[in-house]
Design a protein around this motif. Structure first.
Motif, PDB file in Angstrom:
ATOM      1  N   LEU A   1      41.444  36.990  25.535  1.00  0.00           N
ATOM      2  CA  LEU A   1      41.878  38.285  26.062  1.00  0.00           C
ATOM      3  C   LEU A   1      40.847  39.386  25.762  1.00  0.00           C
ATOM      4  CD1 LEU A   1      45.699  38.081  25.221  1.00  0.00           C
ATOM      5  CD2 LEU A   1      44.582  37.782  27.452  1.00  0.00           C
TER       6      LEU A   1
ATOM      7  N   ARG B   1      36.409  41.627  38.526  1.00  0.00           N
ATOM      8  CA  ARG B   1      37.779  41.176  38.819  1.00  0.00           C
ATOM      9  C   ARG B   1      37.926  39.667  38.772  1.00  0.00           C
ATOM     10  NH1 ARG B   1      40.132  44.014  43.997  1.00  0.00           N
ATOM     11  NH2 ARG B   1      41.886  42.724  43.365  1.00  0.00           N
ATOM     12  N   ASN B   2      37.004  38.944  39.384  1.00  0.00           N
ATOM     13  CA  ASN B   2      37.139  37.478  39.375  1.00  0.00           C
ATOM     14  C   ASN B   2      37.057  36.925  37.957  1.00  0.00           C
ATOM     15  OD1 ASN B   2      37.527  37.206  42.117  1.00  0.00           O
ATOM     16  ND2 ASN B   2      35.339  37.082  42.556  1.00  0.00           N
ATOM     17  N   GLU B   3      36.218  37.548  37.139  1.00  0.00           N
ATOM     18  CA  GLU B   3      36.106  37.112  35.743  1.00  0.00           C
ATOM     19  C   GLU B   3      37.386  37.464  34.980  1.00  0.00           C
ATOM     20  OE1 GLU B   3      33.575  38.492  37.407  1.00  0.00           O
ATOM     21  OE2 GLU B   3      32.338  36.692  37.437  1.00  0.00           O
TER      22      GLU B   3
ATOM     23  N   TYR C   1      40.440  37.540  36.104  1.00  0.00           N
ATOM     24  CA  TYR C   1      41.483  36.538  36.382  1.00  0.00           C
ATOM     25  C   TYR C   1      41.113  35.175  35.806  1.00  0.00           C
ATOM     26  CZ  TYR C   1      43.432  40.192  39.239  1.00  0.00           C
ATOM     27  OH  TYR C   1      43.978  41.384  39.631  1.00  0.00           O
TER      28      TYR C   1
ATOM     29  N   LEU D   1      42.165  35.494  32.203  1.00  0.00           N
ATOM     30  CA  LEU D   1      43.626  35.484  32.099  1.00  0.00           C
ATOM     31  C   LEU D   1      44.164  34.071  32.311  1.00  0.00           C
ATOM     32  CD1 LEU D   1      44.744  38.778  33.929  1.00  0.00           C
ATOM     33  CD2 LEU D   1      44.651  38.312  31.467  1.00  0.00           C
ATOM     34  N   LEU D   2      43.586  33.363  33.263  1.00  0.00           N
ATOM     35  CA  LEU D   2      44.032  31.992  33.535  1.00  0.00           C
ATOM     36  C   LEU D   2      43.731  31.088  32.342  1.00  0.00           C
ATOM     37  CD1 LEU D   2      45.148  29.853  35.469  1.00  0.00           C
ATOM     38  CD2 LEU D   2      42.850  29.588  36.401  1.00  0.00           C
TER      39      LEU D   2
ATOM     40  N   SER E   1      43.262  31.943  29.286  1.00  0.00           N
ATOM     41  CA  SER E   1      44.105  32.371  28.176  1.00  0.00           C
ATOM     42  C   SER E   1      45.534  31.846  28.349  1.00  0.00           C
ATOM     43  CB  SER E   1      44.107  33.905  28.118  1.00  0.00           C
ATOM     44  OG  SER E   1      45.005  34.356  27.156  1.00  0.00           O
ATOM     45  N   ALA E   2      46.069  31.985  29.556  1.00  0.00           N
ATOM     46  CA  ALA E   2      47.450  31.558  29.818  1.00  0.00           C
ATOM     47  C   ALA E   2      47.616  30.051  29.602  1.00  0.00           C
ATOM     48  CB  ALA E   2      47.842  31.927  31.249  1.00  0.00           C
ATOM     49  N   LEU E   3      46.662  29.268  30.078  1.00  0.00           N
ATOM     50  CA  LEU E   3      46.765  27.814  29.913  1.00  0.00           C
ATOM     51  C   LEU E   3      46.691  27.428  28.439  1.00  0.00           C
ATOM     52  CD1 LEU E   3      44.577  26.493  32.886  1.00  0.00           C
ATOM     53  CD2 LEU E   3      47.070  26.544  32.703  1.00  0.00           C
TER      54      LEU E   3
ATOM     55  N   ILE F   1      47.462  29.363  25.849  1.00  0.00           N
ATOM     56  CA  ILE F   1      48.686  29.830  25.171  1.00  0.00           C
ATOM     57  C   ILE F   1      49.846  28.883  25.478  1.00  0.00           C
ATOM     58  CG2 ILE F   1      50.441  31.649  25.228  1.00  0.00           C
ATOM     59  CD1 ILE F   1      48.103  33.669  25.519  1.00  0.00           C
TER      60      ILE F   1
ATOM     61  N   LEU G   1      36.938  26.916  30.647  1.00  0.00           N
ATOM     62  CA  LEU G   1      37.472  27.211  31.987  1.00  0.00           C
ATOM     63  C   LEU G   1      36.909  28.517  32.571  1.00  0.00           C
ATOM     64  CD1 LEU G   1      39.398  26.331  34.256  1.00  0.00           C
ATOM     65  CD2 LEU G   1      41.198  27.618  33.107  1.00  0.00           C
TER      66      LEU G   1
END
Lengths: 237, 501
Positions: free
Chosen positions: B29, B41-43, B45, B48-49, B51-53, B55, B93
């Protein structure tokens, strides 16, 4: 390995299934990554045409040329500059040391103004040419670092675009002397005395990828849900 | 006798690995915030992706494998090894999605190179890479330099008092303070103090070199992480040569050296015991080794006529010997010149310096000065035994925080690990030769990967054969964890197959 009082080993079949499940999770992460990469650029030329140097290639250096000032014609004109690439200079630094060269590359990173001139890095890798900078396409061809060049102030003043994130730098064609080591201790650099902007740079925007945004938002929502679930279960324990 | 693992073993190893993955997800994050601030912006997301995976995977693992069982040494070691193997999958990723890596293997390689503070890179077109992605590459070095497990379990997730076994697993043996929690806090304090001072000094040097304040700060922070954590990544493809600044190089020298000092030595200096610098076996070994290698390197560079000016030899030779010996890997010349313009002796000294490495319990890799010092002391003692009368009692001591008696077990352990390191270096070198690279190139790159030296002669590049990429990744993690944790994990895998009920 410690031995507890009562061991109840998990059957190998269940362990194998667990291993397969773990591999499936990791595989799906790889698949998500591959699916959400930058799309191919339609005009992209053949992939895997590598243009970087291979350390296994035999180096064929030209015979050392007469140094600048050692041999001049009757009119007193300087020797013709030799067109070189960074790979050639680094493969045969002794052959080109002190030679007048012509070199072409993209201005990258920054222009660093000093008393003696303006230092910059001119990168002549494929991304400075027709292929264009990443990440706008998936035409990977390795790359190199280019050569450090000391520009005269008037030439540096002509540079409008310095290559970097989302910016394609101006391509300069410079003429000057290649030095294995210069007076200030810099190694393998060109001291340019003249040149021009051969190709103007431009902004190199990275258009938003909608599919990546959607997947990222969904994944974040799932992650937040998972955190909430874990907290709830932890409170109940 | 090996016992087949039961649910308790799987739970303990997986539970802590899950915590680490969760922590890596939170760490992502940080560059996400930067990407948002800079409009990448692409970086944003991508982070975030990733990080989400991480987490989700981390928390799911903790839920499924929840345990309150106490952690043993073997569980701790295996959990550390598993964490180090899995973390780069998630951390890689956003790198893949940055568009600068041709495959997931390359992104995984880069992440492992970052976490293990190696500095070898497979990035294509680094000069156009987004700033947030570059920050993540350097942040991985900062996290890995202190120890991924230690960082995430002290900042992002809690492991309480059980952190001790995990601390040992990341190649650290010495507890500086009476308990591990206080030791880890001290490590953080040292790292943060150096971060503030080092980044400020580099910021000033970079502005003096011609950068604007904002760009200088960004480069300074990244350079600090690369130097103090002996990582060796750079924001530009030409590494430190890009700055064309003697001042920047001079500022980097003490930062790299500080990174190669053990945190135990930092603690002694923190307490004002400056005499430790002169008495410590590791500082003595490092200073002697650096002096000898530098002298031979100067002779080599002089013989080949690479540099003839005293100032240039001092500038280029000294920077490279320090960069190699601290296993940082920052360079001021294009790597290709080591082969085409530096002769044979100078690159050989760079390889030797990388192989020796820094101090035990530091962010540096390699065999470590402590082991080399102990082996030399052991040999000296044995020679004295032979020369003195048979009934003479020969005692050898060494200084490391306090004066200690040299024992046979210490020398034997140091010699065993030395042998493993040599096998690791030559093993990678042999495989490089199998793919047609010269011995000199193959051994240089293999040593750079295993020792975390990070200097490169150009063999590691995106076009490198994939089996060599895999081998170098293995060398990186084995070298960073110093064998034992990886052996423990493989011990569990072997126990699954061959263990008794």
């Amino acid at each position: 390995m410690s031995v507890p009082a009562r061991r109840r080993p998990i059957p190998r079949v269940r362990v194998a299934l667990g291993g397969v499940a773990l591999l499936a999770v990791l595989g799906s992460i790889v698949a998500v990554g591959e699916a959400l990469r930058h799309p191919y650029r339609p005009e992209t030329v053949a992939l895997d045409e590598r243009t970087g140097s291979d350390p296994r290639d035999e180096i064929m250096c030209p015979e050392p040329q007469p140094r600048e000032g050692q041999e001049r014609d009757a009119t007193g004109d300087s020797l013709q500059p030799i067109a070189v690439s960074s790979n050639e200079l680094f493969d045969c630094p002794q052959a080109y040391d002190g030679q007048r060269v012509v070199y072409r590359g993209e201005v990258v990173g920054a222009l660093l103004t000093r008393d003696v001139g303006v230092w910059t890095q001119l990168n002549d890798d494929v991304y400075a040419g027709d292929v264009g900078p990443l990440p706008a396409h998936r035409d990977y061809r390795g790359g190199n670092a280019g050569v450090g060049v000391l520009l005269p102030a008037d030439l540096a003043a002509q540079v409008r675009f310095v290559g970097g994130p989302q910016t394609r730098g101006d391509v300069l064609e410079i003429r000057g002397i290649f030095k294995r080591v210069d007076e200030t201790g810099e190694v393998a650099v060109i001291h340019a005395d003249n040149g021009q902007v051969a190709q103007s740079g431009a902004a190199n925007p990275d258009p938003p990828l909608l599919d990546r945004q959607i997947v990222a938002f969904v994944a974040m929502a799932i992650a937040l849900g998972m955190i909430a679930a874990e907290r709830t279960v932890a409170r109940r324990r | 006798m090996l016992f087949r693992p039961d649910r308790r073993d799987f739970s303990l190893i997986g539970f802590y690995a899950g915590k680490v993955i969760f922590g890596v997800g939170l760490a992502m994050l940080v560059p996400a915030v930067m990407a948002a601030a800079l409009g990448e912006r692409n970086e944003l997301y991508a982070f975030l992706l990733g990080s989400a995976l991480a987490i989700t995977a981390g928390r799911a693992t903790e839920l499924l494998l929840y345990t309150t069982e106490p952690l043993s040494t073997s569980h701790g070691l295996a959990a550390v090894a598993l964490s180090w193997i899995l973390a780069p999958i998630f951390a890689g990723l956003p790198l893949l999605l940055s568009g600068h890596y041709s495959s997931y293997l390359d992104a995984y390689f880069e992440s492992m190179s970052g976490f293990a503070t190696i500095g070898l890179t497979l990035a294509n077109d680094l000069d156009h890479m987004a700033r947030s992605v570059n920050l993540w590459r350097h942040l991985m070095q900062f996290i890995g330099g202190q120890g991924i497990v230690i960082v995430v379990l002290t900042i992002f997730a809690s492991a309480g008092g059980r952190i001790g076994y995990l601390y040992t697993g990341e190649g650290r043996e010495e507890k500086i303070l009476p308990n591990v929690i206080r030791t880890v806090r001290f490590i953080w304090r040292v790292a943060l103090v150096y971060a503030v001072i080092g980044t400020a000094a580099l910021w000033a040097a970079l502005m003096f070199a011609g950068f604007t304040p904002a760009t200088a700060l960004l480069h300074g922070a990244n350079l600090f992480m690369a130097a103090f954590d002996t990582g060796g990544f750079a924001t530009q493809s030409s590494s430190v040569a890009f700055y064309r600044s003697l001042t920047v190089e001079i500022v980097l020298l003490p930062i790299m050296t500080a990174g190669a000092f053990s945190f135990a030595l930092h603690y002694q200096l923190w307490l004002g015991r400056r005499s430790e610098l002169a008495r410590n076996i590791e500082t003595r070994t490092l200073a002697t080794s650096a002096f000898v290698l530098f002298t031979i390197m100067v002779i080599g560079l002089g013989r080949t006529g690479t540099f003839t000016d005293f100032f240039v030899i001092m500038r280029q030779g000294f920077f490279h010997i320090v960069s190699a010996h601290t296993t940082t890997g920052l360079a001021t010349v294009p790597g290709r010149l080591y082969v085409t313009d530096w002769g044979a002796l100078a690159p050989a000294m760079l390889v030797t310096a990388m192989a020796f490495g820094g101090m035990a319990g530091s962010t540096a890799g390699g065999i470590k000065a402590m082991r080399i010092g102990l082996i030399i002391k052991g040999v000296t003692r044995d020679v004295r035994k032979v020369l003195l009368p048979e009934d003479a009692v020969v005692v050898e001591t060494f200084h490391s925080s306090t004066r200690k008696l040299l024992t046979d077990d210490q020398v034997k352990a140091a010699a065993t690990i030395l042998l493993l390191w040599l096998v690791l270096y030559f093993g990678g070198g042999l495989l490089g030769m199998f793919y047609g690279y010269d011995l000199q190139l193959a051994l240089f790159e293999s040593t750079a990967a295993a020792s975390s030296g990070g200097l490169s002669v150009g063999l590691v590049r995106p076009e490198l054969e994939w089996p060599l990429k895999v081998i170098y990744v293995a060398q990186m993690v084995i070298g960073r964890l110093e064998f034992i944790a990886i052996f423990a994990l493989f011990g569990y895998l072997l126990a699954i197959v061959r263990g008794r009920v």
